[in-house]
Design a protein around this motif. Structure first.
Motif, short mmCIF file in Angstrom:
data_model
loop_
_atom_site.label_atom_id
_atom_site.label_comp_id
_atom_site.label_asym_id
_atom_site.label_seq_id
_atom_site.Cartn_x
_atom_site.Cartn_y
_atom_site.Cartn_z
N ALA A 24 0.68 -1.23 -0.02
CA ALA A 24 -0.34 0.00 -0.06
C ALA A 24 0.99 1.12 0.01
N ILE A 28 -1.33 7.86 3.77
CA ILE A 28 -1.57 6.45 4.75
C ILE A 28 -1.73 7.22 6.15
N ILE A 31 -3.82 1.72 8.67
CA ILE A 31 -4.13 0.59 7.70
C ILE A 31 -4.29 -0.50 9.60
N MET A 34 -5.61 -6.19 6.07
CA MET A 34 -5.37 -6.53 4.98
C MET A 34 -5.41 -7.55 4.63
N THR A 53 -4.53 -5.12 12.20
CA THR A 53 -3.87 -4.73 12.64
C THR A 53 -3.70 -4.88 14.32
N ASN A 76 4.44 -1.50 5.09
CA ASN A 76 2.86 -1.30 4.52
C ASN A 76 2.29 -2.47 3.40
N ALA A 97 -6.94 -3.62 1.59
CA ALA A 97 -6.66 -3.15 2.96
C ALA A 97 -7.86 -2.40 3.18
N ILE A 99 -8.49 1.80 5.27
CA ILE A 99 -6.88 2.71 6.23
C ILE A 99 -7.88 3.85 5.67
#
Length: 121
Positions: A24, A28, A31, A34, A53, A76, A97, A99
């Motif tokens: 990514a 950002i 995140i 993913m 995460t 990332n 993702a 984000i």
């Protein structure tokens, strides 16, 4: 603002292995998750692996024990290691993702363009 770029698809024989990666880039802030999805022509896109995460990884039953998702947060980047591949794994694989692009924004879903994995002898 945010782009996801996948790499690593290709042709592999049944029983073989392949590794995908997705990075990514752009604006950002955070995140949240993913994931990897895959889609076969004429069928719905299905979630096969997700890495939340600060949480744990989740897998679809069809890939559990054969696929491993991992992340390099500093880059990332999310990876998908695929072992013992079967012909049924043939599909276009997409990176996804969640984000946030700022401290006040909500997380949005972003998608890569997909990479084709073909399992065939």
């Amino acid at each position: 603002q945010v782009q996801l770029a996948e790499s690593g698809g290709g042709l592999v024989q049944p029983g073989g292995s392949l590794s995908l990666s997705c990075t990514a880039s752009g604006r950002i802030f955070a995140i949240y998750v993913m994931s990897w999805y895959r889609q076969v022509a004429g069928k719905e896109r299905e979630l096969i692996a997700a890495d939340v995460t600060g949480g744990s990884a989740h897998y679809a039953e069809s890939v559990k024990g054969r696929f491993t998702i991992s992340r390099d947060n500093a880059k990332n980047t999310v990876y998908l290691q695929m072992n013992n591949l079967k012909s049924d794994d043939t599909a276009v694989y997409y990176c996804q993702a969640g984000i946030a692009t700022s401290s006040v924004g909500v997380g949005l879903d972003y998608w890569g363009k997909g990479t084709l994995v073909t399992v065939s002898s």
